[in-house]
Design an enzyme around this catalytic site. Structure first.
Site, PDB file in Angstrom:
ATOM      1  N   HIS A  23      -3.646  -5.096   0.417  1.00  0.00           N
ATOM      2  CA  HIS A  23      -2.987  -5.675   1.597  1.00  0.00           C
ATOM      3  C   HIS A  23      -3.073  -7.200   1.560  1.00  0.00           C
ATOM      4  O   HIS A  23      -4.005  -7.774   2.131  1.00  0.00           O
ATOM      5  CB  HIS A  23      -3.658  -5.171   2.872  1.00  0.00           C
ATOM      6  CG  HIS A  23      -3.443  -3.725   3.135  1.00  0.00           C
ATOM      7  ND1 HIS A  23      -2.435  -3.260   3.941  1.00  0.00           N
ATOM      8  CD2 HIS A  23      -4.096  -2.631   2.671  1.00  0.00           C
ATOM      9  CE1 HIS A  23      -2.482  -1.935   3.982  1.00  0.00           C
ATOM     10  NE2 HIS A  23      -3.482  -1.531   3.220  1.00  0.00           N
TER      11      HIS A  23
ATOM     12  N   CYS B 180       0.822  -1.211   0.000  1.00  0.00           N
ATOM     13  CA  CYS B 180       0.000   0.000   0.000  1.00  0.00           C
ATOM     14  C   CYS B 180       0.863   1.272   0.000  1.00  0.00           C
ATOM     15  O   CYS B 180       1.390   1.638  -1.045  1.00  0.00           O
ATOM     16  CB  CYS B 180      -1.005  -0.057   1.143  1.00  0.00           C
ATOM     17  SG  CYS B 180      -2.457   0.943   0.810  1.00  0.00           S
TER      18      CYS B 180
ATOM     19  N   GLU C  52      -1.580  -9.358   3.207  1.00  0.00           N
ATOM     20  CA  GLU C  52      -1.414 -10.021   4.514  1.00  0.00           C
ATOM     21  C   GLU C  52      -2.737 -10.459   5.141  1.00  0.00           C
ATOM     22  O   GLU C  52      -2.776 -11.386   5.936  1.00  0.00           O
ATOM     23  CB  GLU C  52      -0.656  -9.116   5.496  1.00  0.00           C
ATOM     24  CG  GLU C  52      -1.291  -7.779   5.818  1.00  0.00           C
ATOM     25  CD  GLU C  52      -0.904  -6.675   4.844  1.00  0.00           C
ATOM     26  OE1 GLU C  52      -0.388  -6.993   3.756  1.00  0.00           O
ATOM     27  OE2 GLU C  52      -1.149  -5.502   5.162  1.00  0.00           O
TER      28      GLU C  52
HETATM   29  N1  GLN Z   1      -1.895   6.550   2.934  1.00  0.00           N
HETATM   30  C1  GLN Z   1      -2.046   5.831   1.717  1.00  0.00           C
HETATM   31  C2  GLN Z   1      -3.414   6.011   1.100  1.00  0.00           C
HETATM   32  O1  GLN Z   1      -4.313   6.437   1.755  1.00  0.00           O
HETATM   33  C3  GLN Z   1      -1.757   4.362   1.911  1.00  0.00           C
HETATM   34  C4  GLN Z   1      -2.730   3.680   2.792  1.00  0.00           C
HETATM   35  C5  GLN Z   1      -2.233   2.386   3.339  1.00  0.00           C
HETATM   36  O2  GLN Z   1      -1.040   2.116   3.328  1.00  0.00           O
HETATM   37  N2  GLN Z   1      -3.126   1.557   3.854  1.00  0.00           N
HETATM   38  O3  GLN Z   1      -3.619   5.720  -0.050  1.00  0.00           O
END
Ligand code: GLN
Length: 547
Positions: A509, A383, A511
């Site tokens: 994600h 992310c 995970e």
């Molecule tokens: N801050 C980033 C976004 O909002 C990544 C979010 C995250 O890593 N879950 O896109």
């Protein structure tokens, strides 16, 4: 159809006593007997969900398929039972009051004085029963916090009433409480546990089972005392002691007779417990033959609960390679202050930058990614870890000097990461990100395809920003490959750098879908790459599943 049974798990003495893993273990003990098992985590805080809570103090926000931003215990339920939870599996005070107040405004209670008992407690019970609907055999309900907390009272009152309404044979109360062991004398001290049982009784709940949470297995004397003062037979006292492998806990409780006790007490009809697969996983955890050193570079380094799913996904991947994963948390703020500190990364076999938010520590993360790319150390970005890999690549490979994400610099000349278009008019913070499970098209002839061996995968998301389409061409021209896209082809989901041993990052994600016996492909690939590179292999070879 037999009636749904409810097992309530409360905690005593201190918070973070391990209720989540005890609740997961109870569920596991039931599910290996062929019973369909569901879970609820009750969080008595007033937030509607965990999405607005600081992971530093509260731990990771676990995202469900349907986009719920929930308590991390749902992650344990999913990992232990290999199930999918949803937003209804996490109940908070905020949700309950929102509903009751909305009804009051609609006029549903016209003429009545709306009260905690019965209106709030009725709504709590309705939400609990919703999860049991449709023939679920057992619902394990974990009540967050500690017996005696003011905000937990309506929930304890609701479950007290459920004993009356559902009946003795259909409800079971398990109380998990800390039993410290004194260093000086080696004695197990049960007084605090006794007090927390008394606190529950004051509310009208007599536990049916007590689980002593202790650093070592409690002795006979402690067990006898707990039973005596808890008004329980000794067979109803169990101990959850410290273990190296958390997935061993259900086996430990089973060995102590918990399965038999619960089955008899709830008059359940079950199959013989089938533990063989789980035992195999646990034994693999215990007999690793190599170690791989991974650096997780992030902001919340003091409390690893902020990245609990990331950590578990790495361990799951390691187990499949008969390797234990030695994780070191690298504080990227410290690297930001003293950039030469980044050289510490030379000691690691793999570098991971997990999800994150905001400016603080972001430049430090970018330095870590640069180090991974330039020194060809296997890299996995999650992310924010993908977005910052794009920023790093744009700055140092494409020559876009002040490239940035608008999350860290709104004035950046090259906003290579920018708000998703649908986020531009969103001000409210609760539940408004791009959330939950969404399909991704994986391009053939890429590392991502070699890992997934599927053209369409579904993965959970939680973000507001994305790779700015205006920069796609430049990034690709310089060698970055977009190996996964959203079905409409508008959003970058996976990136990779072909010339590298293993350099891959995802907007989603992965995970959240990793299981102890089913490692997630990108994590598995990453750990395999770290091991292969360490022993001097020329190039990355796809991992084979051994479990
Ligand atoms: N801050 C980033 C976004 O909002 C990544 C979010 C995250 O890593 N879950 O896109």
């Amino acid at each position: 159809m037999a009636r749904t049974k409810y097992v309530f798990v409360t905690g005593g003495v201190v918070s973070s006593v391990g209720k989540g893993t005890v609740a997961s273990s109870v569920g596991k003990i039931l599910s290996v007997r062929g019973l369909t098992t569901q879970f609820i985590k009750i969080d008595p805080y007033v937030n509607v969900d965990a999405g607005t809570l600081n992971p530093y103090s509260h731990g990771e926000v676990f995202v469900t398929d349907d986009g719920g931003e929930t308590d991390l215990d749902l992650g344990w339920y999913e990992r232990f039972l290999d199930i999918r939870t949803s937003r209804i599996n996490n109940i908070t005070t905020g949700q309950v009051y929102n509903e009751v107040i909305a009804r009051e405004r609609r006029g549903d209670y016209l003429g009545q004085c709306v009260q905690i008992v019965p209106h709030v407690t009725d709504e709590i019970k309705r939400r609990i029963r919703l999860v049991g609907r449709g023939g679920v055999d057992v619902v394990v309900v974990e009540v967050g916090g500690t017996a005696g907390d003011i905000e937990g009272l309506p929930f304890l009152e609701a479950i007290r009433q459920m004993r009356l309404e559902e009946g003795y044979e259909n409800t079971l109360f398990i109380h998990v409480a800390l039993v410290p062991k004194l260093k000086a004398t080696g004695e197990f001290k049960t007084k605090a546990l006794q007090h927390s049982v008394n606190e529950l009784r004051r509310i009208g709940i007599q536990p049916d089972i007590i689980v002593a949470r202790s650093e070592a297995n409690i002795d006979k004397e402690a067990r006898r005392k707990i039973a005596l003062f808890g008004t329980l037979p000794e067979e109803a006292v169990f101990c959850s002691y410290d273990v190296d492998c958390i997935y061993e806990l259900p086996l430990i409780l089973e060995e102590q007779g918990m399965g038999r006790y619960i089955v008899e007490r709830l008059r359940l009809t079950t199959q013989e417990p089938g533990w063989s697969r789980w035992r195999k996983v646990v034994s693999l955890y215990k007999k690793t033959r190599q170690t791989v050193k991974i650096a997780i570079c992030g902001k919340y380094t003091q409390l690893s609960d902020a990245y609990v799913s990331v950590k578990e996904a790495l361990l799951h991947a390691g187990v499949n390679m008969e390797a234990s994963v030695d994780i070191t948390w690298i504080d990227t703020e410290a690297i930001e202050e003293e950039p030469e500190k980044v050289n510490i990364l030379s000691q690691f076999d793999g570098i991971l930058v997990p999800g994150g938010f905001g400016k603080r520590g972001a430049e430090g993360k970018i330095l870590c990614i640069k180090y991974a790319r330039e020194n060809d150390i296997p890299y996995l970005g999650i992310c924010f870890g993908m977005q910052l890999a794009i920023v790093e690549f744009a700055r140092n490979v494409c020559g876009l000097e002040d490239a940035a994400s608008t999350e860290i610099n709104q004035e950046a000349k090259h906003p290579v990461i920018d708000l998703l278009p649908e986020q531009r008019n969103v001000d409210a913070k609760g539940g408004t990100m791009r959330l939950g499970s969404l399909p991704i098209y994986v391009k053939r002839d890429t590392l991502a395809y070699r890992l997934y061996r599927q053209e369409v995968i579904n993965q959970r998301h939680r973000h507001r920003y994305e790779v700015n389409p205006d920069y796609w061409e430049t990034l690709q021209k310089h060698g970055l490959v977009f190996s996964g896209l959203s079905p409409d082809g508008r959003r970058v989901e996976i990136i990779e750098l072909p010339g590298k041993f293993y350099f891959l990052a995802t907007q989603y994600h992965p995970e959240f879908l990793s299981r102890p016996n089913k490692p997630e492909p990108t994590y598995l690939g990453f750990v395999k790459a770290a091991l292969d590179k360490k022993i001097g292999l020329e190039s990355f070879q796809e991992p084979q599943l051994v479990i």
